[in-house]
Motif scaffolding. Structure first.
Motif, PDB file in Angstrom:
ATOM      1  N   ARG A  21       0.653  -0.949  -0.009  1.00 26.82           N
ATOM      2  CA  ARG A  21      -0.148  -0.304  -0.011  1.00 26.82           C
ATOM      3  C   ARG A  21       1.065   1.498  -0.305  1.00 26.82           C
ATOM      4  O   ARG A  21       0.237   2.526  -0.136  1.00 26.82           O
ATOM      5  N   ILE A  57      -8.178   2.029   1.094  1.00 24.52           N
ATOM      6  CA  ILE A  57      -7.624   0.800   1.565  1.00 24.52           C
ATOM      7  C   ILE A  57      -7.561   0.897   2.628  1.00 24.52           C
ATOM      8  O   ILE A  57      -6.167   1.539   3.006  1.00 24.52           O
ATOM      9  N   PHE A 138      -3.891  -3.180  -7.939  1.00 28.38           N
ATOM     10  CA  PHE A 138      -4.778  -2.157  -6.974  1.00 28.38           C
ATOM     11  C   PHE A 138      -5.607  -1.013  -8.299  1.00 28.38           C
ATOM     12  O   PHE A 138      -7.173  -1.195  -7.790  1.00 28.38           O
TER      13      PHE A 138
END
Length: 198
Positions: A21, A57, A138
């Motif tokens: 991330r 997220i 993603f």
């Protein structure tokens, strides 16, 4: 489009969820990434064709109870694992999920584990250290969530009456009707069909 997709990163502690991330959002990587203790989310968006798809997220620490709670109402799951995780543990996690999933082998610069691909699940590789494949992960989960959302929206457009004939969904706007009487007539006609009184 006002929909914001909730994406939850799921996986064992230390498998690389936070690093993935962080690289996607901030384009950085550190060898000394602190373990995640409290789940948190970051809002962002990706461009798919002409659409700007908004996402939250969520990063989790790997605690099963917390992860299960967050994943309960998720729109999509990124299931992260590395070469130290067994296939049995992976299958156990997959069996509990019923939303769009992207299975990611993180730390792809390390030797691969055996037989990690899963039928009917998108399986990708990514490395936060080099950045290889991170964006694709993603973008792919955003694409799957968008497709799922479109499918669910279309299923609401036509609903079946008690006789099985489709009733078209219509949003009544006052500017669509020349006058109030016409709008009222259309509403009553649809209601009669809905309740099988026509």
């Amino acid at each position: 489009m006002d929909k914001i997709f909730k994406i939850v990163l799921v996986g064992a502690p230390g498998c690389g969820k936070t690093s993935l991330r962080n690289y996607f959002l901030y384009r950085n990587f550190t060898w000394q990434c602190a373990p995640t203790t409290n789940p948190d989310f970051v809002s962002t968006s990706v461009v798919l064709g002409t659409r700007d798809v908004a996402m939250q997220i969520w990063d989790t620490g790997g605690d099963p109870i917390v992860t299960s709670s967050l994943a309960h109402d998720a729109d999509g799951i990124v299931l992260v694992f590395d070469s130290t995780q067994s296939r049995r543990a992976l299958d156990a996690q997959l069996s509990k999920l019923s939303v769009p999933i992207v299975l990611v082998r993180a730390k792809s610069d390390q030797p691969p584990c055996d037989a990690w691909t899963v039928d009917n699940v998108v399986c990708l590789e990514a490395c936060a250290r080099t950045g290889n494949g991170v964006d694709h992960v993603f973008h792919k989960i955003a694409e799957l969530c968008l497709d799922q959302w479109h499918a669910e929206t279309q299923s609401m457009v036509k609903r079946a009456s008690r006789h099985g004939d489709p009733i078209p969904y219509h949003r009544f706007e006052f500017d669509e009707a020349p006058n109030h009487k016409q709008c009222t007539h259309r509403l009553r006609a649809t209601m009669r069909r809905l309740f099988c009184l026509a």
